[in-house]
Design a protein around this motif. Sequence first.
Motif, short mmCIF file in Angstrom:
data_model
loop_
_atom_site.label_atom_id
_atom_site.label_comp_id
_atom_site.label_asym_id
_atom_site.label_seq_id
_atom_site.Cartn_x
_atom_site.Cartn_y
_atom_site.Cartn_z
N PRO A 124 49.86 25.49 38.06
CA PRO A 124 48.52 25.92 37.71
C PRO A 124 48.13 25.13 36.47
CG PRO A 124 50.30 27.52 37.74
CD PRO A 124 50.95 26.37 37.88
N LEU A 125 46.63 24.61 36.41
CA LEU A 125 46.30 23.67 35.44
C LEU A 125 45.20 24.30 34.62
CD1 LEU A 125 45.91 20.04 37.36
CD2 LEU A 125 47.50 20.85 35.39
N VAL A 126 44.82 25.53 35.22
CA VAL A 126 43.94 26.56 34.72
C VAL A 126 44.38 28.02 34.17
CG1 VAL A 126 41.56 27.41 34.57
CG2 VAL A 126 41.81 25.37 35.50
N GLU A 127 44.17 28.12 32.80
CA GLU A 127 44.51 29.67 32.57
C GLU A 127 43.26 30.35 31.98
OE1 GLU A 127 48.53 31.00 30.29
OE2 GLU A 127 46.95 30.51 28.83
N LEU A 128 43.11 31.30 32.92
CA LEU A 128 41.80 32.30 32.34
C LEU A 128 41.78 33.17 31.25
CD1 LEU A 128 40.36 32.59 36.13
CD2 LEU A 128 39.85 30.84 34.27
N LEU A 172 40.80 39.22 37.28
CA LEU A 172 41.04 38.54 35.80
C LEU A 172 41.08 40.07 35.08
CD1 LEU A 172 41.87 36.80 33.69
CD2 LEU A 172 39.40 36.26 33.38
N LEU A 173 39.90 40.69 35.13
CA LEU A 173 39.83 42.15 34.48
C LEU A 173 40.88 43.10 34.82
CD1 LEU A 173 35.92 42.61 34.82
CD2 LEU A 173 37.12 42.57 32.78
N ARG A 174 41.18 43.08 36.02
CA ARG A 174 42.39 43.93 36.66
C ARG A 174 43.72 43.53 36.04
NH1 ARG A 174 40.78 43.43 41.51
NH2 ARG A 174 42.26 42.21 42.11
N PRO A 211 44.61 28.70 39.45
CA PRO A 211 45.48 29.46 38.41
C PRO A 211 46.48 30.38 39.18
CG PRO A 211 42.90 29.60 38.01
CD PRO A 211 43.40 28.72 39.37
N ARG A 212 47.41 30.81 38.32
CA ARG A 212 48.76 31.53 38.64
C ARG A 212 48.29 32.64 39.49
NH1 ARG A 212 53.34 30.14 37.31
NH2 ARG A 212 52.38 29.36 35.23
N GLU A 213 47.09 33.42 39.23
CA GLU A 213 46.79 34.60 39.90
C GLU A 213 46.22 34.35 41.26
OE1 GLU A 213 45.41 33.54 37.01
OE2 GLU A 213 46.12 35.08 35.64
N GLN A 214 45.80 33.13 41.72
CA GLN A 214 45.16 32.87 42.94
C GLN A 214 46.06 31.56 43.61
OE1 GLN A 214 41.35 30.77 42.09
NE2 GLN A 214 40.90 32.42 40.53
N GLY A 215 47.05 31.27 42.95
CA GLY A 215 47.85 30.14 43.79
C GLY A 215 48.55 30.65 44.94
N ALA A 216 49.32 31.82 44.85
CA ALA A 216 50.00 31.97 46.03
C ALA A 216 49.39 32.10 47.49
CB ALA A 216 50.58 33.79 46.01
N ALA A 217 47.98 32.54 47.30
CA ALA A 217 47.36 32.66 48.86
C ALA A 217 46.98 30.95 49.42
CB ALA A 217 45.93 33.21 48.40
N PRO A 219 35.03 34.21 42.34
CA PRO A 219 35.92 35.32 42.74
C PRO A 219 36.96 35.66 41.59
CG PRO A 219 36.83 33.38 43.69
CD PRO A 219 35.48 33.02 43.09
N ASN A 220 36.93 34.84 40.60
CA ASN A 220 38.05 34.94 39.48
C ASN A 220 37.93 36.13 38.68
OD1 ASN A 220 39.05 32.57 40.10
ND2 ASN A 220 37.57 31.29 38.72
N LEU A 221 36.50 36.64 38.33
CA LEU A 221 36.21 37.85 37.31
C LEU A 221 37.07 39.16 37.64
CD1 LEU A 221 34.95 38.71 34.78
CD2 LEU A 221 32.90 39.43 36.20
N LEU A 222 36.83 39.61 38.65
CA LEU A 222 37.40 40.92 39.03
C LEU A 222 38.88 41.03 39.00
CD1 LEU A 222 34.96 42.22 41.57
CD2 LEU A 222 35.12 42.58 39.15
#
Length: 205
Positions: free
Chosen positions: A28-32, A63-65, A6-12, A58-61
Motif C-alpha cells: 500500500p502506497l496510500v493511507e487515507l 473509510l468512514l465505516r 490502500p490496504r482497505e482496497q487491496g484484497a479485491a 469509492p474510498n469515502l464510505l
Amino acid sequence: VLNTRPREQGAALSAALRAAGHEPLELPLVELRLLDDALRLLDKLTPDLYDGILLTSPNLLPLLRSAGRDVPAAWRSRPWYLVGPRARGDVEALGVRVAFVPEERSLEGFLREFPRPARTLRLIHPCSAKTHLEPALFLGAGLDVHNMALYEPRCPEGVADAAAALWPRVQAVLFASGSAVHHLFGAAPKLARTLDADGPRAVSI
C-alpha cells in the motif's frame, strides 16, 4: 505484480490478479486519513444547503465505516450522483437513492450523459484534499458543485524498506492514483526511477 492500492482496497485487486494468473504482491502506497476539522463541519450541514451528493471516489464510505463514523442523516435524505458504479452497493446500503450513474465510467461520461435539470442543482462533492473538482466544468450541465475535503492521502510508514524487499520479485507495478506514484518516488526514489527503464513496468489502472 505489485498492488499499491490502500490496504482497505487491496484484497479485491489481489484476488482479481490471482484469478488472471498473476502473483500479487501488496505494498500500500496510500493511507487515507479523515480530516477532523472537516468531520466537525460535516455534522453541522443541513439538507436545505444542497440538493444532493456527487460521489466520484469509492474510498469515502469504506473509510468512514472503518473509522466508526456514520454518514450524516442529512446526507441520507438527499439523492446521490455517482461518476461510476463501484460505490453503488455501498451507497444503496445506506438506504439512499442513487439518482444517476453514467454508462461511461468517467467524469467525461458523467458530464456528457447527465440530463440537464430544470433548475441548477447544488451538489456537495465529498473528496480527498488532493482531488478537488473544477466547479466551472459542471455549470454547463446545470450543476453547482461544492468540494468538501474529508480525507487526505498520506504515505504509510515503512514503504522504503518494504519496497526494497519486494522489488527483486516485481515485474509490474499497478498505480491507482497520482498519490501512489508521488509516494513511491518520495519514499524510494532510486527504485522508482527504474520503472519502465531497467526495472518493472508501470501500469496505471
